[in-house]
Design a protein around this motif. Structure first.
Motif, mmCIF file in Angstrom:
data_model
loop_
_atom_site.group_PDB
_atom_site.id
_atom_site.type_symbol
_atom_site.label_atom_id
_atom_site.label_comp_id
_atom_site.label_asym_id
_atom_site.label_seq_id
_atom_site.Cartn_x
_atom_site.Cartn_y
_atom_site.Cartn_z
ATOM 1 N N SER A 101 -63.195 25.454 -80.304
ATOM 2 C CA SER A 101 -63.358 25.564 -78.853
ATOM 3 C C SER A 101 -62.819 24.331 -78.140
ATOM 4 O O SER A 101 -62.119 24.431 -77.129
ATOM 5 N N ALA A 102 -63.139 23.156 -78.674
ATOM 6 C CA ALA A 102 -62.675 21.905 -78.064
ATOM 7 C C ALA A 102 -61.154 21.820 -78.084
ATOM 8 O O ALA A 102 -60.533 21.397 -77.105
ATOM 9 N N ARG A 103 -60.525 22.227 -79.186
ATOM 10 C CA ARG A 103 -59.059 22.196 -79.273
ATOM 11 C C ARG A 103 -58.429 23.151 -78.268
ATOM 12 O O ARG A 103 -57.459 22.817 -77.594
ATOM 13 N N VAL A 104 -58.975 24.374 -78.172
ATOM 14 C CA VAL A 104 -58.437 25.362 -77.233
ATOM 15 C C VAL A 104 -58.565 24.860 -75.805
ATOM 16 O O VAL A 104 -57.613 24.922 -75.014
ATOM 17 N N LEU A 105 -59.727 24.336 -75.449
ATOM 18 C CA LEU A 105 -59.926 23.822 -74.095
ATOM 19 C C LEU A 105 -58.997 22.645 -73.807
ATOM 20 O O LEU A 105 -58.454 22.535 -72.704
ATOM 21 N N GLY A 106 -58.787 21.764 -74.777
ATOM 22 C CA GLY A 106 -57.861 20.644 -74.608
ATOM 23 C C GLY A 106 -56.440 21.116 -74.371
ATOM 24 O O GLY A 106 -55.742 20.605 -73.480
ATOM 25 N N GLU A 107 -56.002 22.098 -75.144
ATOM 26 C CA GLU A 107 -54.647 22.639 -74.958
ATOM 27 C C GLU A 107 -54.520 23.372 -73.624
ATOM 28 O O GLU A 107 -53.483 23.303 -72.970
ATOM 29 N N LEU A 108 -55.556 24.091 -73.216
ATOM 30 C CA LEU A 108 -55.528 24.774 -71.922
ATOM 31 C C LEU A 108 -55.423 23.771 -70.779
ATOM 32 O O LEU A 108 -54.642 23.971 -69.842
ATOM 33 N N ASP A 109 -56.197 22.692 -70.860
ATOM 34 C CA ASP A 109 -56.123 21.649 -69.830
ATOM 35 C C ASP A 109 -54.725 21.047 -69.768
ATOM 36 O O ASP A 109 -54.158 20.870 -68.680
ATOM 37 N N ALA A 110 -54.171 20.740 -70.934
ATOM 38 C CA ALA A 110 -52.823 20.156 -70.984
ATOM 39 C C ALA A 110 -51.782 21.117 -70.425
ATOM 40 O O ALA A 110 -50.885 20.715 -69.682
ATOM 41 N N ALA A 111 -51.900 22.387 -70.749
ATOM 42 C CA ALA A 111 -50.953 23.392 -70.253
ATOM 43 C C ALA A 111 -51.062 23.544 -68.744
ATOM 44 O O ALA A 111 -50.048 23.700 -68.053
ATOM 45 N N CYS A 112 -52.283 23.500 -68.236
ATOM 46 C CA CYS A 112 -52.479 23.612 -66.790
ATOM 47 C C CYS A 112 -51.891 22.408 -66.052
ATOM 48 O O CYS A 112 -51.272 22.561 -64.998
ATOM 49 N N GLU A 113 -52.068 21.211 -66.600
ATOM 50 C CA GLU A 113 -51.508 20.011 -65.977
ATOM 51 C C GLU A 113 -49.984 20.055 -65.939
ATOM 52 O O GLU A 113 -49.371 19.647 -64.956
ATOM 53 N N LYS A 114 -49.378 20.555 -66.996
ATOM 54 C CA LYS A 114 -47.915 20.614 -67.081
ATOM 55 C C LYS A 114 -47.360 21.869 -66.426
ATOM 56 O O LYS A 114 -46.154 22.038 -66.335
ATOM 57 N N LYS A 115 -48.256 22.759 -66.030
ATOM 58 C CA LYS A 115 -47.844 24.041 -65.456
ATOM 59 C C LYS A 115 -47.011 24.862 -66.439
ATOM 60 O O LYS A 115 -46.044 25.523 -66.069
ATOM 61 N N GLU A 116 -47.383 24.801 -67.720
ATOM 62 C CA GLU A 116 -46.680 25.584 -68.734
ATOM 63 C C GLU A 116 -47.638 25.925 -69.875
ATOM 64 O O GLU A 116 -48.616 25.238 -70.119
#
Length: 131
Positions: A49-64
Motif C-alpha cells: 500500500s505504501a509503495r502504491v501510494l508513493g508512486e501515485l503521489d509521484a505520478a500526480c506531481e509529474k502529471k504522468e
C-alpha cells in the motif's frame, strides 16, 4: 501475476499446480489439509500500500503515470488474499469436476463457509454480515 483477478480461463486452470497434479495422478479422492486462508494471509499488504501510494503521489506531481506505477499496482493487487482464496477454490472445483474426482475432503481450522463462491468468505471480513 494477476491471474487471480482475471476471469478464470482454461489457460489459467491448466497451468495451476492442482490441475497438473490431478491430471497426472487421476485420484478418486482428494484430502486437503492445507490451511488455505492462513497460507495466503501472511503477505505484506501494508508495504505494498505504501509503495502504491508513493508512486501515485509521484505520478500526480509529474502529471504522468509510469510503468513503475503500473508495476506497483499489479504487485499490490496480487497480494490481496480474498481473490486468491476464491481463485484457489475455483481452480480446485473445476479441476475436480473435469477429472471426475469422486470425493473431496477439506480438513480446516476456520469457518471457511463457501470460500466466496456461493456465500461470502467470512474469515477476514472488515464488517461481518448479519445472519
Amino acid at each position: 501475476m494477476l491471474d487471480c483477478i482475471e476471469t478464470l480461463s482454461d489457460e489459467i486452470l491448466e497451468n495451476s499446480t492442482i490441475y497438473k497434479f490431478v491430471e497426472k495422478y487421476r485420484p478418486h479422492l482428494v484430502i486437503d489439509c492445507v490451511n488455505s486462508a492462513t497460507g495466503l494471509a501472511y503477505q505484506d499488504s501494508f508495504t505494498g500500500s505504501a509503495r502504491v501510494l508513493g508512486e501515485l503521489d509521484a505520478a500526480c506531481e509529474k502529471k504522468e503515470l509510469t510503468l513503475a506505477l503500473q508495476s506497483e499496482i499489479e504487485r499490490f493487487l496480487s497480494c490481496l488474499t480474498i481473490p486468491q482464496l476464491v481463485r484457489h477454490i475455483e481452480i480446485l472445483k473445476n479441476t475436480l469436476s473435469r477429472f471426475s474426482v469422486q470425493s473431496y475432503l477439506k480438513i480446516g481450522t476456520t469457518g471457511t463457509g463457501g470460500m466466496g463462491l456461493n456465500i461470502p468468505y467470512t474469515h477476514s471480513e472488515e464488517r461481518p454480515h448479519a445472519c
